[in-house]
Scaffold this active site. Structure first.
Site, PDB file in Angstrom:
ATOM      1  N   ASP A   1      63.419  49.211  11.737  1.00  0.00           N
ATOM      2  CA  ASP A   1      62.124  49.096  10.785  1.00  0.00           C
ATOM      3  C   ASP A   1      60.952  49.325  11.345  1.00  0.00           C
ATOM      4  OD1 ASP A   1      60.775  48.247   8.661  1.00  0.00           O
ATOM      5  OD2 ASP A   1      61.184  45.979   9.031  1.00  0.00           O
TER       6      ASP A   1
ATOM      7  N   GLU B   1      57.382  53.767  11.630  1.00  0.00           N
ATOM      8  CA  GLU B   1      56.338  54.691  11.323  1.00  0.00           C
ATOM      9  C   GLU B   1      55.422  55.202  12.288  1.00  0.00           C
ATOM     10  OE1 GLU B   1      56.805  51.983   9.671  1.00  0.00           O
ATOM     11  OE2 GLU B   1      58.113  52.812   7.844  1.00  0.00           O
TER      12      GLU B   1
ATOM     13  N   ASP C   1      60.011  49.489   1.168  1.00  0.00           N
ATOM     14  CA  ASP C   1      59.782  48.054   0.497  1.00  0.00           C
ATOM     15  C   ASP C   1      59.151  48.536  -0.885  1.00  0.00           C
ATOM     16  OD1 ASP C   1      60.191  46.825   2.817  1.00  0.00           O
ATOM     17  OD2 ASP C   1      58.129  46.600   3.027  1.00  0.00           O
TER      18      ASP C   1
HETATM   19  O1  MIG Z   1      56.435  43.716   7.710  1.00  0.00           O
HETATM   20  O2  MIG Z   1      61.310  42.461   8.773  1.00  0.00           O
HETATM   21  O3  MIG Z   1      60.674  47.098   5.076  1.00  0.00           O
HETATM   22  O4  MIG Z   1      62.971  45.442   4.651  1.00  0.00           O
HETATM   23  O5  MIG Z   1      62.609  42.681   5.301  1.00  0.00           O
HETATM   24  C1  MIG Z   1      57.585  43.606   7.239  1.00  0.00           C
HETATM   25  C2  MIG Z   1      60.882  42.006   7.428  1.00  0.00           C
HETATM   26  C3  MIG Z   1      58.589  43.736   7.822  1.00  0.00           C
HETATM   27  C4  MIG Z   1      59.426  45.712   6.509  1.00  0.00           C
HETATM   28  C5  MIG Z   1      61.126  45.876   5.836  1.00  0.00           C
HETATM   29  C6  MIG Z   1      61.707  44.937   5.144  1.00  0.00           C
HETATM   30  C7  MIG Z   1      61.934  43.705   6.337  1.00  0.00           C
HETATM   31  C8  MIG Z   1      60.751  43.275   6.469  1.00  0.00           C
HETATM   32  N1  MIG Z   1      59.781  44.321   7.291  1.00  0.00           N
END
Ligand code: MIG
Length: 663
Positions: free
Chosen positions: A305, A308, A418
């Site tokens: 996660d 980017e 998301d």
């Molecule tokens: O700023 O880890 O897309 O699936 O649950 C949010 C918390 C950070 C973004 C991910 C999402 C995840 C969440 N993350």
């Protein structure tokens, strides 16, 4: 035929893995301006397919899209950038051809936005490679493109099972509870995802000992129930003395640097972080090796996660903002000051200027991040994939990432980021599928039920009826939103039946997935790809062909009791309340209104075809191809691809068998 045109001095992206000689002739189709601009005149009925994970329709005409990987949990029709950069399009119409703009930085696609009949593509700098692909038809163009970008990642078979996730599971008890509740509700479950709260203060490759005192045992207990735990790994590494990942990264210069050569500081969940320089092979190797902390505990899958990379704020911008705010608030704040103030605060997160402030070390040369921005997420997943090939060479590991570039499809899947518990986001996810498949991303799916906002029971049921066809089938939601584990709804029976139908379809889905990966084909196609002469099929934006046998036409509107469906040929409608209770009916080519009650799944089997269907399977660990029936037209047959579900190369255990439909 593929021709490669090179402009300036492109940064190597590693998207293309085949050697293609540089063409010396003038590029066909486009006018080039020598400044990274490419113009094509669109004919009135030309369709533009592609751009992978971008917003809006299957036909991309009429909007401007920007490839700039971006964390946007609030995306909608008006958005320009999402998590991935997939710069491959097919123009279909007067001339039909494919084009891939291989460029690591920001690139804009104005597809008939400024002027309806003009497509203008603009790379931030004139340093890129452009591939022009011509072929017999769209599918042939896709096949050729996929061939040069390398085979798509194939996950382990268990990853096709249903998964439950939620940002907000805090401790071991929460996880055990989810497993227990699913079991007592009689709903099959193959995986539970661990979001950031399993970590110690959001530090990658650590486990919070208070909340998860014995993760290894938890992993084993879950596995004995057929459930895999899948932890999240974030891109940012917490700055904290004594934390090995931080200290090693600093010591070996594995982090991105600022202009002064110091480790660049951003802030994300752990607070102040450094970003691993995934463009350095050594850094990739090092970060990847850390996954063994978790695989040693029996973990077999991960999601990556924030790659980017997302940046909530940088220290300098925060300091500047605070200083400015002090000035703005010192006197009597007027409306202009107020607006500047709110704008500055809102502008901290994901500020595009921050991406100019850090550098990668590429063979000793400092490369500004913004010029290679779209490669970051891809190289994070690459780091994990390559390391795991060494750590666990005997089996596939599940990976999927949020951010990606073409090429990342070789290392893992992606989830679609998301979304929201909005009806429109069912359709949005569907429309992304064929374009993602064009770009090589086969293992994908949306946060079922919606990530942000509060879901409703009917939205969940309709979403399940769509997602049960996607390779990645995961229910995920954000902290603070309404709970959406399936056992919490009144009509838990209908939800359970949908999940069971998914398990019945896994032999088919997995077989079509293998075929798509091994033969460079799309698993999800727009109707027009198989019915190129059907003008009506070209306009269908809310139905997809799935493999070579099925067509899906999900419901994505609240309170709908059915929907219009266009059949480009005669098809067999299958209507199921459960996998043991279904009817079929043959419908002629043309338009139909089809009733679909909330607890019913409807899909279509293409003329003279059939799909394997397993009426008993409840877990990917027990799949048995001997209990397969064929569902579909009498006297038809199906070519089933299967393998052991874990060997890194599917060829090593592939069986191809022909199944015949009884009556
Ligand atoms: O700023 O880890 O897309 O699936 O649950 C949010 C918390 C950070 C973004 C991910 C999402 C995840 C969440 N993350």
């Amino acid at each position: 035929m593929i021709k490669k045109y090179v402009y300036g001095n492109p940064f190597p992206t590693d998207a293309v893995v085949k050697d293609i000689e540089k063409a010396e002739d003038k590029m066909p189709f486009f006018e080039t301006d020598g400044y990274g601009g490419f113009t094509y005149n669109l004919a009135e009925n030309d369709i533009v397919y592609g751009l992978g994970e971008q917003i809006r329709g299957i036909n991309k005409r009429g909007w401007q899209y920007i490839s700039w990987n971006y964390d946007n949990p609030n995306h909608h029709e008006d958005t320009h950038s999402l998590y991935g950069a997939h710069n491959f399009i097919i123009i279909s119409g007067k001339s039909t051809f494919g084009v891939f703009f291989d460029y690591a930085g920001k690139i804009e696609f104005d597809i008939g936005y400024t002027q309806r009949s003009i497509m203008h593509i603009k790379a931030a700098k004139n340093d890129l490679a452009v591939y022009i692909i011509t072929g017999k038809n769209e599918k042939d163009i896709v096949r050729q493109f996929r061939n040069i970008i390398g085979r798509s990642y194939i996950p382990p078979l268990w990853a096709f099972g249903y998964g439950q996730s939620r940002w907000g599971y805090k401790d071991e008890q929460d996880i055990r509870n989810v497993a227990k509740e699913y079991k007592s509700a009689g709903i099959p479950l193959d995986s539970i995802y661990l979001d950031i709260d399993y970590m110690e203060r959001y530090k990658d490759f650590t486990v919070d000992k208070e909340r998860f005192p014995d993760l290894e045992k938890l992993v084993q207990d879950m596995k004995s129930q057929g459930i895999h735990l899948v932890p999240i790994i974030d891109a940012g590494v917490k700055i904290e003395e004594g934390y090995d990942v931080y200290e090693e990264g600093v010591q070996h210069n594995y982090f991105c640097k600022n202009a002064d050569g110091e480790d660049f500081v951003g802030a994300v969940w752990p607070g102040r972080v450094h970003f691993p320089d995934f463009l350095q092979p050594e850094a990739r190797k090092w970060f990847g090796s850390k996954y063994s902390v978790l695989t040693d505990m029996g973990i077999e899958g991960f999601w990556n996660d924030m790659n980017e990379p997302a940046i909530f704020y940088t220290e300098d911008r925060l300091a500047d903002t605070c200083a400015e705010i002090e000035k703005l608030t010192s006197g009597n704040m007027g409306i202009n000051e107020y607006l500047t103030f709110t704008g500055m605060v809102a502008g901290l997160n994901g500020n595009i200027g921050d991406y100019d402030k850090f550098y990668h070390n590429v063979n000793g040369e400092m490369v500004k991040h913004s010029e290679v921005h779209n490669l970051y997420g891809m190289n994070m997943t690459r780091s994990a994939f390559e390391a795991l090939q060494e750590i666990c060479p005997e089996k596939r590991t599940l990976f999927f990432s949020r951010s990606s570039y073409i090429g990342a499809h070789r290392y893992g899947g992606i989830w679609q980021g998301d979304n929201k518990s909005w009806w429109s986001h069912i359709l949005q996810s569907m429309q992304q599928l064929p374009a993602l498949n064009m770009a090589g991303f086969l293992f994908t799916g949306s946060d079922t039920g919606g990530f942000g906002c509060d879901t409703t029971e009917d939205l969940m049921l309709r979403w399940l009826q769509y997602s049960l066809f996607t390779p990645l089938f995961r229910n995920h939601s954000a902290d603070g939103t309404r709970r959406q584990e399936l056992y919490r709804f009144d009509n838990v029976k209908a939800a359970a039946e949908m999940i069971k139908i998914r398990y019945s379809l896994i032999p088919y889905l997995y077989s079509e997935f293998l075929k798509s990966a091994m033969n460079d084909e799309m698993m999800f196609k727009p109707l027009a790809f198989d019915f190129p002469d059907d003008n009506m099929a070209k306009q269908v934006e809310d139905q997809l062909l799935l493999g070579n046998e099925l067509m899906i036409a999900p419901i994505y509107k609240q309170n709908a009791q059915g929907r219009y469906v266009y059949l480009p040929e005669e098809m067999m409608l299958a209507r199921m309340k459960s996998r043991n209770d279904y009817q079929t009916e043959i419908l002629p080519k043309g338009h139909h209104y089809v009733d679909v009650s909330l607890d019913e799944l409807v899909f279509f089997i293409r003329s003279k075809k059939a799909v394997p269907f397993d009426k008993t399977d409840e877990s990917t660990s027990k799949a048995d191809i001997h209990s397969l029936e064929l569902l579909g037209y009498p006297d038809s047959s199906y070519e089933l691809y299967s393998d052991n579900g874990y060997s890194p190369e599917p060829e090593d255990s592939l069986t191809v068998s022909t199944l015949y439909c009884a009556e």
